[in-house]
Design an enzyme around this catalytic site. Structure first.
Site, short mmCIF file in Angstrom:
data_model
loop_
_atom_site.label_atom_id
_atom_site.label_comp_id
_atom_site.label_asym_id
_atom_site.label_seq_id
_atom_site.Cartn_x
_atom_site.Cartn_y
_atom_site.Cartn_z
N ASP A 320 46.04 36.76 52.56
CA ASP A 320 44.74 36.75 51.90
C ASP A 320 43.97 35.49 52.33
OD1 ASP A 320 42.61 37.44 50.33
OD2 ASP A 320 43.79 37.90 48.55
N GLU A 515 36.68 38.56 41.59
CA GLU A 515 37.87 37.74 41.39
C GLU A 515 37.52 36.38 40.77
OE1 GLU A 515 39.65 36.58 45.15
OE2 GLU A 515 37.96 37.40 46.24
C1 BGC Z 1 36.56 35.73 48.93
C2 BGC Z 1 35.67 35.99 50.04
C3 BGC Z 1 34.38 35.27 49.73
C4 BGC Z 1 34.65 33.80 49.53
C5 BGC Z 1 33.43 33.08 49.11
C6 BGC Z 1 36.85 34.26 48.86
O1 BGC Z 1 37.79 33.98 47.89
O2 BGC Z 1 37.70 36.48 49.13
O3 BGC Z 1 35.50 37.34 50.23
O4 BGC Z 1 33.46 35.44 50.74
O5 BGC Z 1 35.68 33.55 48.62
O6 BGC Z 1 33.69 31.70 48.95
C1 BGC Z 2 40.56 38.78 48.04
C2 BGC Z 2 40.94 40.00 48.84
C3 BGC Z 2 39.95 40.23 49.95
C4 BGC Z 2 39.79 38.98 50.78
C5 BGC Z 2 38.77 39.13 51.89
C6 BGC Z 2 40.24 37.60 48.90
O1 BGC Z 2 39.71 36.55 48.16
O2 BGC Z 2 41.61 38.47 47.16
O3 BGC Z 2 41.04 41.12 48.01
O4 BGC Z 2 40.38 41.31 50.74
O5 BGC Z 2 39.37 37.93 49.95
O6 BGC Z 2 37.48 39.12 51.43
#
Ligand code: BGC
Ligand code: BGC
Length: 624
Positions: A320, A515
Site C-alpha cells: 500500500d 480513509e
Molecule cells: C492515499 C492516496 C492519496 C494520498 C494523498 C494516500 O494515503 O492512498 O490515494 O492520494 O494519500 O495524500
Molecule cells: C489505500 C489503498 C489505495 C492506495 C492507492 C492507500 O492509501 O489504503 O486502498 O489503493 O492508497 O491510492
C-alpha cells in the site's frame, strides 16, 4: 498461446451464519473455479524466465518500483529508473480530470516505458473502487456496502465488467479493487468499502468482482488486472490502535491493530482472499494494519507462508501507499523486512530514487537474496504476460473504439439497477410507495440535490466532495423525472416549506470522507440534518426519509419522526434507481449486510455475536 488449464479449488463453507429467516444463507460446499481460459499464471513461466535471464539487477529492481505519477520529478525517470509500474493515488489526477486528459496521461507514460532497453510495458494502477470514479463523466456505482445489500453476485460481476471497460477506455490496465475487507466495527472510516460484516458474503461478492474485472481471460483487451485488498484484517482493527499522523491528528481505527488468534483471523478475514485467488486474482495488496502488533506489510507468515505457499497465489503483492515506511526501523530496514517477507512491488510512491538505490544496495550486500528478487520479478512479469502486454496485437495507446461506451446510458442503466437493489427499507408505515400523480411532493435536505454527497469518498477526489462534482442524476432530479406532468416537485435545503404538500422526502446523512478522515466514534446525524428532519416533521405532512451513508447511523429521532425510512448507502451517480423504488415501479429487495445498532455504545456489533441485540439485524429489509 494461453494455457486453458482448469483449476478448481473446493472451499468448505459454513452453512448459515445468521440468526433470522431473512438472512444470508450459503450451501455447505461450493467450489470456486478458475475461469476457463484464465491461465494459471505459472503457465507463462517459460517466456517469463527467458526474459528474466536477459535482465540486469537494475532492470529487475525497476520492475519492483512503483512511483505515483504526481511525484515524478521528470517524465524521463520512467525510462531512467526502468519502473515496472505507476499509479495515480486518490488525488493524483491530470490537469482537468477529463477523460481525454486521463488517456493522454496514461499514453505519455506508457510510451516512455517502451523507450527502455527491454521495452517492458507498464502496469498503471488506479482506485476505481466504484466505477472509474476519478474521471469526470464516468458512471459511478454504489460503494460496496450497497452492493452487499443487493446480495447479487451476478450484478457485482457485471458492474465490475463495466468498470474494467471504462478503465480500459483510458488505457489504464490495473484496478486496486475489490476491497474484500470484513469491517467489524462501523466506526472505522472505510466500512463502506466492504461488502459486508460477514465473511462468506464478502468472499462471494469479492470473487464476483474479480471475475468481472479480469474476465475469462486476463488478456481480453476490455479487462484489467484486479487487486484484492487489504491483506488481511483491515476491517478488524480495534479502537485506539489506529494511526497518528505527523501533524498530530489521530484516527482511532484506520491502520490499527487486529488482536486475533490465527484461527480467528482466518475465519473472519481471510475468506475473501481464498476465493479471490481461486478466481485468479492477479494482485493482492497487503494492509497498513497490523496483526497482533506486527505490520502486515512485513509479515512473512501472511505474505509468503499463507498467501503464496498455502493459497497458491501466483500473482504479485503490491504494497500500500508508503505502507512499508510504517515498519519499525529506518527506510533501509523497512525495504529489507518487507521484501524478505514476500512483498513483490512497492508503492513507493514519492522517493523512488532512494528506494531504487537502497534496494540495489541491499541486494549487493546480500541482505536480500537474489532468489527473492527473481521470485518477485517473475511474479510481476507473469501478470504482465497474462494481461497480454507482450502480445503482438498489444498497443501502448488506448483503444479508441471504447470511448463511446464511457459513461454511456447502457452503463448507467446497470448502475441504476444496483441503486434500486441496494436500497434497504427499514420502516414503512404506509407513506411508500409514492403516487406519481400526487399534487405536490416536497424534497428537502443537504443530500436531496447533491451528486458529491450521494457518491461519497473516492469520487473525483480522494476524500470525495460535496457539490456538482461530476455528471449524474441527483435524487431531486430523479423524482422530477419520475412524476406525472401535473405533479409539482418543490425543494428546500433546510426542510421548511412542506406545508400543504402530499409528502415530504427528506435526504440527510454523511458528508463524503475516505480513509482515516472517516473514523467516527458517534455515528449520528449532525445538528443541521436533525433540524431538517424536525422542520419537515413539524409540517404535519407524511415524512419519507432517505439516509445517505457509508454505514448504519444512530438515527433515533429521525426514524421516529418518519413514516417511512430507507437506507440508500452511497448510491453514486444514478439516483433514478431510488425513484424506481419510491414510486413503486420495483418493490424493495435490499437486505442489510451490516447489523444496525441501537446505540453507538453497542459497537462493535456483528451477526453471530453472543447476546446479539441490534435495532435491525443483519439480513433485515422490508418490502411490500
Ligand atoms: C492515499 C492516496 C492519496 C494520498 C494523498 C494516500 O494515503 O492512498 O490515494 O492520494 O494519500 O495524500
Ligand atoms: C489505500 C489503498 C489505495 C492506495 C492507492 C492507500 O492509501 O489504503 O486502498 O489503493 O492508497 O491510492
Amino acid at each position: 498461446m494461453r494455457a486453458t488449464l482448469l483449476f478448481a479449488l473446493p472451499v468448505l463453507l459454513a452453512s448459515c451464519v445468521a440468526t433470522d429467516e431473512r438472512t444470508y444463507e450459503r450451501s455447505d460446499e461450493q467450489s470456486y473455479e478458475r475461469p476457463a481460459g484464465q491461465a494459471l499464471y505459472v503457465s507463462f513461466d517459460e517466456r517469463v524466465d527467458e526474459l528474466l535471464a536477459r535482465m540486469t539487477v537494475e532492470e529487475k529492481i525497476g520492475q519492483m518500483t512503483q512511483p505515483d505519477q504526481e511525484f515524478l520529478e521528470d517524465v524521463d525517470h520512467v525510462r531512467e529508473y526502468m519502473v515496472g509500474s505507476l499509479l495515480s493515488g486518490g488525488g493524483s489526477d491530470p490537469p482537468t480530470n477529463s477523460f481525454e486528459d486521463w488517456r493522454a496521461l496514461y499514453e505519455k507514460y506508457q510510451s516512455k516505458a517502451l523507450e527502455t532497453r527491454l521495452a517492458i510495458p507498464l502496469l498503471y494502477g488506479v482506485d476505481a473502487v466504484h466505477g472509474h470514479s476519478n474521471v469526470l463523466g464516468a458512471v459511478v456505482f454504489p460503494h460496496n456496502i450497497g452492493l452487499g445489500a443487493t446480495r447479487n453476485a451476478e450484478l457485482v460481476e457485471e458492474i465490475s465488467r463495466i468498470t474494467a471497460k471504462e478503465i480500459k477506455a483510458t488505457g489504464i490496465n490495473w484496478d486496486f479493487s475489490p476491497c474484500v475487507a470484513v469491517p467489524r466495527d462501523d466506526r472505522w472510516g472505510r466500512t463502506y468499502e466492504g461488502f459486508a460484516e460477514e465473511p462468506m458474503l464478502v468472499a462471494e461478492l469479492g470473487a464476483a468482482a474479480v471475475r468481472g474485472l479480469q474476465g475469462e481471460d486476463l488478456g481480453d483487451p476490455n479487462r484489467v488486472v484486479a487487486c484484492a485488498k487489504h491483506l488481511v484484517g483491515d476491517g478488524g482493527t480495534v479502537i485506539d490502535s489506529g494511526v497518528t499522523l505527523p501533524d498530530g491528528s489521530r484516527y482511532p481505527f484506520d491502520r490499527g491493530d487486529v488482536p486475533l488468534t490465527e484461527e480467528e483471523l482466518r475465519r473472519i478475514h481471510l475468506e475473501g482472499y481464498v476465493t479471490a485467488v481461486a478466481a485468479g486474482v492477479g494482485t493482492i495488496m497487503p494492509s497498513y494494519s497490523s496483526w497482533n502488533g506486527v505490520k502486515c506489510s512485513g509479515s512473512r507468515r501472511l505474505l509468503t507462508e499463507i498467501v503464496k505457499d498455502e493459497l497458491g497465489f501466483e500473482g504479485f503483492l503490491i504494497s500500500d501507499f508508503k505502507a512499508i515506511d510504517e515498519l519499525p526501523g529506518d527506510y533501509k530496514s523497512d525495504i529489507q523486512t518487507s521484501i524478505n517477507a514476500g512483498m513483490d512491488m512497492v508503492m513507493v510512491p514519492d522517493r523512488y530514487a532512494l528506494f531504487f538505490d537502497t534496494l540495489a544496495e541491499l541486494v549487493e550486500e546480500g541482505a536480500i537474496p537474489m532468489a527473492r528478487i527473481d521470485d518477485a520479478v517473475r511474479r510481476i512479469l507473469r501478470v504482465k504476460f497474462a494481461a497480454g502486454l507482450f502480445d503482438d496485437d498489444w498497443s501502448p495507446t488506448a483503444d479508441r473504439s471504447l470511448e463511446p461506451s464511457f459513461g454511456s446510458a447502457e452503463h448507467r442503466a446497470v448502475a441504476r439497477q444496483a441503486v434500486r437493489e441496494s436500497l434497504v427499507l427499514l420502516k414503512n408505515e404506509g407513506a411508500l410507495p409514492l403516487a406519481k400523480d400526487a399534487r405536490r411532493l416536497h424534497v428537502v435536505g443537504p443530500g436531496a440535490d447533491d451528486i458529491g454527497m450521494q457518491s461519497g469518498g473516492w469520487t473525483v477526489d480522494w476524500q470525495g466532495k460535496m457539490g456538482a462534482i461530476t455528471e449524474g442524476t441527483t435524487i431531486l432530479e430523479a423524482i422530477r423525472k419520475a412524476v406525472s406532468e401535473g405533479t409539482e416537485v418543490t425543494h428546500s435545503e433546510d426542510g421548511t416549506g412542506a406545508e400543504g404538500a402530499d409528502v415530504v422526502v427528506v435526504v440527510v446523512g454523511e458528508r463524503p470522507y475516505a480513509e482515516m478522515h472517516g473514523d467516527d466514534l458517534e455515528l449520528k446525524l449532525d445538528d443541521e440534518d436533525r433540524a431538517v428532519v424536525a422542520n419537515a416533521a413539524a409540517s404535519g405532512v407524511p415524512v419519507v426519509t432517505l439516509l445517505i451513508s457509508g454505514r448504519p447511523l444512530i438515527v433515533d429521532a429521525a426514524l421516529e419522526a418518519s413514516d417511512s425510512f430507507a437506507a440508500v448507502w452511497l448510491p453514486g451517480t444514478e439516483a433514478d434507481g431510488i425513484a424506481d423504488v419510491l414510486f413503486g415501479d420495483y418493490a424493495p429487495t435490499g437486505k442489510l449486510s451490516f447489523s444496525w445498532p441501537r446505540s453507538a455504545e453497542q459497537h462493535p456489533i456483528n451477526v453471530g455475536d453472543e447476546d446479539y441485540d441490534p435495532l435491525f439485524a443483519f439480513g433485515y429489509g422490508l418490502s411490500w
